[in-house]
Write a protein that holds these residues in place. Sequence first.
Motif, short mmCIF file in Angstrom:
data_model
loop_
_atom_site.label_atom_id
_atom_site.label_comp_id
_atom_site.label_asym_id
_atom_site.label_seq_id
_atom_site.Cartn_x
_atom_site.Cartn_y
_atom_site.Cartn_z
N LYS A 139 10.82 2.24 4.81
CA LYS A 139 9.59 2.05 5.78
C LYS A 139 9.84 1.23 7.05
O LYS A 139 10.47 0.05 6.60
N MET A 147 0.33 8.09 11.68
CA MET A 147 -1.23 8.31 11.29
C MET A 147 -2.13 8.05 12.45
O MET A 147 -2.97 8.68 12.70
N ARG A 201 0.73 -1.17 -0.03
CA ARG A 201 -0.06 -0.06 0.21
C ARG A 201 1.03 1.27 0.03
O ARG A 201 0.72 2.15 -0.87
N PHE A 202 1.98 1.27 0.80
CA PHE A 202 2.74 2.42 0.93
C PHE A 202 3.69 2.63 -0.53
O PHE A 202 3.64 3.54 -1.04
N GLY A 203 4.17 1.54 -0.71
CA GLY A 203 5.07 1.53 -1.80
C GLY A 203 4.43 1.79 -2.99
O GLY A 203 4.81 2.70 -3.99
N SER A 237 -7.49 -0.24 3.21
CA SER A 237 -6.23 -0.89 2.59
C SER A 237 -6.25 -0.19 1.12
O SER A 237 -5.23 0.21 0.52
N LEU A 247 -6.59 6.25 5.34
CA LEU A 247 -5.50 5.01 4.41
C LEU A 247 -4.29 5.79 4.90
O LEU A 247 -3.51 6.44 3.89
N PRO A 248 -3.58 5.27 5.83
CA PRO A 248 -2.38 5.81 6.33
C PRO A 248 -1.33 5.55 5.34
O PRO A 248 -0.46 6.65 5.09
N GLU A 249 -1.23 4.35 4.85
CA GLU A 249 0.06 3.95 3.88
C GLU A 249 -0.04 4.83 2.58
O GLU A 249 0.89 5.22 2.15
N ARG A 250 -1.45 4.92 2.20
CA ARG A 250 -1.58 5.66 0.93
C ARG A 250 -1.09 7.32 1.17
O ARG A 250 -0.44 7.76 0.32
N ASP A 251 -1.59 7.72 2.30
CA ASP A 251 -1.41 9.16 2.49
C ASP A 251 0.09 9.46 2.79
O ASP A 251 0.66 10.43 2.24
N MET A 252 0.73 8.49 3.43
CA MET A 252 2.19 8.96 3.65
C MET A 252 2.84 8.57 2.61
O MET A 252 4.01 9.16 2.32
N GLY A 253 2.48 7.61 1.54
CA GLY A 253 3.36 7.60 0.36
C GLY A 253 3.13 8.76 -0.34
O GLY A 253 4.31 9.17 -1.11
N LYS A 254 2.12 9.49 -0.59
CA LYS A 254 1.77 10.60 -1.24
C LYS A 254 2.88 11.59 -0.60
O LYS A 254 3.57 12.32 -1.32
N PRO A 265 4.67 4.99 8.83
CA PRO A 265 3.36 5.62 8.44
C PRO A 265 2.11 5.36 9.32
O PRO A 265 1.32 6.13 9.52
N GLU A 266 2.05 4.11 9.65
CA GLU A 266 0.85 3.61 10.62
C GLU A 266 0.94 4.17 11.97
O GLU A 266 -0.01 4.69 12.38
N THR A 296 2.54 8.10 -7.10
CA THR A 296 2.56 9.63 -6.98
C THR A 296 3.79 10.26 -7.60
O THR A 296 4.10 11.39 -8.27
N SER A 305 1.75 3.55 -3.44
CA SER A 305 1.26 5.11 -3.43
C SER A 305 2.60 6.15 -3.57
O SER A 305 2.56 7.17 -4.39
N VAL A 306 3.63 5.97 -2.91
CA VAL A 306 4.86 6.42 -3.44
C VAL A 306 5.30 6.15 -5.00
O VAL A 306 5.43 7.58 -5.50
#
Lengths: 217, 217
Positions: A98, A123, A11-13, B100, B118-125, A119-120, A19, A15-16
């Motif tokens: 991360k 947040m 989810r994090f990767g 997720s 959506l913590p991972e998505r927001d932090m990814g941005k 991130p978790e 973006t 999104s990075v």
Amino acid sequence: LKDVAVIGLGRFGASVAVTLQQSGVSVMGIDVLQENVVAVAGVLTQAVQADATDEHAVKELGVRNCDAVVVAIGSNVSASLLVTVMLKDLGVKQIIAKASTELHARALKLVGADRVVLPERDMGKRIANCLTSPSLLDYIDLSPDHSVMEVTVTEFLAGKTLRQLDLRNRYDANVIAFRRGNHMNMAPRADDSIETGDVLVLAGGNEGLEKLLSKLQ
Amino acid sequence: LKDVAVIGLGRFGASVAVTLQQSGVSVMGIDVLQENVVAVAGVLTQAVQADATDEHAVKELGVRNCDAVVVAIGSNVSASLLVTVMLKDLGVKQIIAKASTELHARALKLVGADRVVLPERDMGKRIANCLTSPSLLDYIDLSPDHSVMEVTVTEFLAGKTLRQLDLRNRYDANVIAFRRGNHMNMAPRADDSIETGDVLVLAGGNEGLEKLLSKLQ
Ligand SMILES: Nc1ncnc2c1ncn2[C@@H]1O[C@H](COP(=O)(O)OP(=O)(O)OP(=O)(O)O)[C@@H](O)[C@H]1O
Ligand SMILES: Nc1ncnc2c1ncn2[C@@H]1O[C@H](COP(=O)(O)OP(=O)(O)OP(=O)(O)O)[C@@H](O)[C@H]1O
């Protein structure tokens, strides 16, 4: 910033990666799971299925030439650490990783990550703060004692002008801007009046701001 | 806010639970995995091992009387959705749920979550934005077109006074505050001068702010 590799397309990767690609960077996404590669293949410059702990595979992909590499493997701590060590050895200029826990974060810093994100955890704190202060929409910590806060106005402040509210003297808070509906006022004046539902952007000392927040409930 | 239940004590849930407890809220933490319960048992008012999809167990715990419940189950989408439906049926006043994906988030809203994160998505941005603009430390989106940004000063701005920099006319940006080392200046004046390494807090229109950010590289 021209070329970035993102290792781990969770989810994090993802999104990075997406973006960055959308802001004009050329992104190579790498994940061991085919479905995660496929999910972003249409968007990224390149999306590759590979195990990033395989040094040979990582060298082949030319990751060492990237301006930055993001290690977005959170749960698999050994993979996260080993990949970071490998990237450091390859001479990668900037490594962002991360982490799942504070201890994981310290380990990543020790093995060469330039920046570590949780991130978790971050947040989680933010959500907890918004729950205890429902008026608080968002904030930036400027220092341990100062913040910028975006708050919703309740009847407590409504119907008065900024001059009458005198927030600077009562709460050590400067009104930077306020928003009513879709209209943003970036140059608030002393005789502007505030209505319920307006969003105020305040900068000031935490003690005063928190006192104001508790009165806004 | 007096009583909150946090269902799911993963990285996000544990962070919400502990932060809330530390700010004086009475928190009940629930997780199906014993180790996650044990990890926070010393901190929370109550920490219980239970499967939150077990309606009987959830009723027994008195969750319905909480001021808010956080559903911090991200990966198990069916559990996340079913628990939310159950809490809605029980009449829980406020439900915050972790999602997720965007689709998962929409589903949660439909079944009754008051707020979805959506913590991972927001932090990814956020990380992607910090990578493309290394001077950018943090920001708040005030509207689609306005932000508050916390930026590091490079030689581009250094050695001039705020009056000389004339950021308002050149970049549509107001300097709200600036920090030098540990010292916070919350009332910047026109004849204050800015040094490399200072941190400026700016509010303004995104177009101008981004132009300034690109010049700070
Ligand atoms: N050795 C590896 N090589 C490449 N990709 C990997 C490797 N190990 C894990 N991954 C990928 O990294 C991604 C993120 O890993 P994981 O799900 O363990 O972390 P997470 O922090 O929970 O992720 P999220 O960003 O979704 O919160 C996954 O898609 C996984 O397939
Ligand atoms: N039915 C359930 N009842 C209670 N707890 C559950 C249930 N299903 C999952 N959990 C717990 O919720 C927590 C978070 O779930 P999970 O790890 O699937 O989501 P996540 O979004 O990846 O978590 P994180 O917050 O670490 O990113 C886990 O500790 C898990 O044990």
